[in-house]
Design an enzyme around this catalytic site. Structure first.
Site, PDB file in Angstrom:
ATOM      1  N   HIS A   1      -2.008   2.409  -5.920  1.00 53.38           N
ATOM      2  CA  HIS A   1      -2.694   1.135  -5.697  1.00 53.38           C
ATOM      3  C   HIS A   1      -2.686   0.260  -6.950  1.00 53.38           C
ATOM      4  O   HIS A   1      -2.763  -0.965  -6.857  1.00 53.38           O
ATOM      5  CB  HIS A   1      -4.142   1.376  -5.265  1.00 53.38           C
TER       6      HIS A   1
ATOM      7  N   HIS B   1      -4.230  -8.874   3.852  1.00 52.12           N
ATOM      8  CA  HIS B   1      -5.662  -8.638   3.938  1.00 52.12           C
ATOM      9  C   HIS B   1      -6.227  -9.125   5.275  1.00 52.12           C
ATOM     10  O   HIS B   1      -5.778 -10.116   5.834  1.00 52.12           O
ATOM     11  CB  HIS B   1      -6.392  -9.338   2.783  1.00 52.12           C
TER      12      HIS B   1
ATOM     13  N   LYS C   1      -2.343  -2.180   7.925  1.00 47.64           N
ATOM     14  CA  LYS C   1      -3.503  -1.645   8.632  1.00 47.64           C
ATOM     15  C   LYS C   1      -3.593  -2.239  10.031  1.00 47.64           C
ATOM     16  O   LYS C   1      -3.282  -3.397  10.241  1.00 47.64           O
ATOM     17  CB  LYS C   1      -4.778  -1.960   7.845  1.00 47.64           C
TER      18      LYS C   1
ATOM     19  N   TYR D   1      -1.065 -15.028  11.500  1.00 47.02           N
ATOM     20  CA  TYR D   1       0.198 -14.549  10.944  1.00 47.02           C
ATOM     21  C   TYR D   1       1.408 -15.168  11.628  1.00 47.02           C
ATOM     22  O   TYR D   1       2.423 -15.427  10.984  1.00 47.02           O
ATOM     23  CB  TYR D   1       0.272 -13.018  11.042  1.00 47.02           C
TER      24      TYR D   1
ATOM     25  N   ARG E   1       0.873  -1.169   0.000  1.00 51.12           N
ATOM     26  CA  ARG E   1       0.000   0.000   0.000  1.00 51.12           C
ATOM     27  C   ARG E   1       0.916   1.227   0.000  1.00 51.12           C
ATOM     28  O   ARG E   1       2.051   1.169   0.483  1.00 51.12           O
ATOM     29  CB  ARG E   1      -0.879   0.021   1.250  1.00 51.12           C
TER      30      ARG E   1
ATOM     31  N   ARG F   1      -0.001  -2.278  -6.725  1.00 49.06           N
ATOM     32  CA  ARG F   1      -0.350  -3.349  -5.789  1.00 49.06           C
ATOM     33  C   ARG F   1      -1.330  -4.327  -6.442  1.00 49.06           C
ATOM     34  O   ARG F   1      -1.178  -5.544  -6.325  1.00 49.06           O
ATOM     35  CB  ARG F   1      -0.958  -2.726  -4.537  1.00 49.06           C
TER      36      ARG F   1
END
Length: 309
Positions: A252, A278, A181, A287, A157, A255
């Site tokens: 973007h 995501h 994020k 993760y 991003r 990406r």
């Protein structure tokens, strides 16, 4: 699942797909190109089911919804989604006809509305043209080359790009650490080409008078502070105009192109989702269990920047 069981299932699945392939050739009389498209699209579903450890004959509508949501998540065009869903429905109808299944899990699977708008996708040739038009001799030229190469090679991003830190670069290992994020961190494989462009930028960066508190930022403006999102948008637009590119693009777009090119090259759908960070798969709990070496191999194998000339 034990190794012997995995091998047995793999052999069974291969036989099943071979029968379906023969069905398409003999019963449907499909053209070779159409046949190859059906096979490739079905392969994406098979990869998803294998990774999720879902036996094909135990597939549910919920599983198919998650698979299609993944296609949407990485930006696959609705028309392509509709084609993939059509192939999936054909496959499960075959399983019903061949008495492998009694009920069709894809019966209620709906295709997306074609009117859904997604970002533009650049070809590898267009990306090369955008990067190559940048004059290294101009102020900020090498920095901009490094930024575009990193956007595309790592699928970042723009916020992740401009906040990238020198302390998060692990070039010897071939990774960078990215904060996405929700302050969630992930390791992203970086291509040798992107590494080379960043290292060239560092030869220019050492001559900047770096502002206080910005010493660790990779990409700086000419005042020695972190470059802004607006600046990245602006120079991308300028380069697009310079090469006569008619597509409306933004950071973007790189990406989105990253994900699309990986998928087209055969990369695993779940691995791409993990690479992009995501929400659907990048929870902290999941993760921490990611096999990072496997992810790196996926990117090295399938991304255009890593293929030998």
């Amino acid at each position: 699942m034990e190794t012997t069981d995995k091998k047995a299932y793999k052999d069974y699945l291969a036989r099943l797909l071979k029968q379906y392939n023969q069905y398409l050739m003999l019963e449907k009389s499909l053209a070779q190109n159409t046949l190859e498209a059906y096979t490739a699209d079905l392969g994406k579903l098979m990869s998803f089911l294998t990774l999720e450890q879902i036996p094909v004959l135990e597939t549910t509508l919920e599983d198919l919804h998650r698979f299609v949501a993944g296609l949407h998540d990485i930006g696959i065009h609705p028309r392509s989604q509709a084609r993939i869903i059509s192939g999936i429905k054909s496959f499960f109808r075959f399983l019903i006809m061949s008495d492998y299944l009694e009920t069709d899990p894809s019966e209620l699977l709906e295709s997306p509305k074609i009117g859904f708008k997604i970002p533009e996708v650049l070809t590898v040739k267009e990306i090369d043209a955008l990067i190559n038009v940048i004059d290294r001799g101009k102020k900020g030229g090498q920095r901009n080359r490094a930024m575009l190469e990193t956007l595309y090679s790592c699928g970042l991003r723009v916020s992740e790009l401009i906040n990238l830190k020198i302390s998060d670069l692990y070039f010897e290992e071939g990774f960078i650490k990215v904060e996405g994020k929700g302050n969630k961190q992930r390791l992203v494989p970086i291509s040798p080409r992107a590494i080379a462009e960043i290292q060239l930028w560092f030869t220019d960066r050492v001559h900047l008078d770096v502002a206080r508190d910005f010493e660790d930022f990779v990409f700086l403006n000419l005042r020695g502070k972190a470059i802004s999102r607006i600046a990245v948008f602006q120079f991308i637009k300028e380069y697009a105009d310079e090469i006569g590119l008619k597509k409306r693009i933004s950071p973007h777009t790189f990406r989105h192109s990253f994900a699309t090119h990986l998928l087209e090259g055969g990369a695993n759908l779940r691995a791409i989702q993990e690479m992009l960070g995501h929400e659907s798969i990048a929870t902290t709990e999941i993760y921490t269990h990611i096999d990072r070496q496997r992810l790196r191999e996926e990117i090295i194998l399938h991304h255009p920047r890593n293929k030998k000339k």
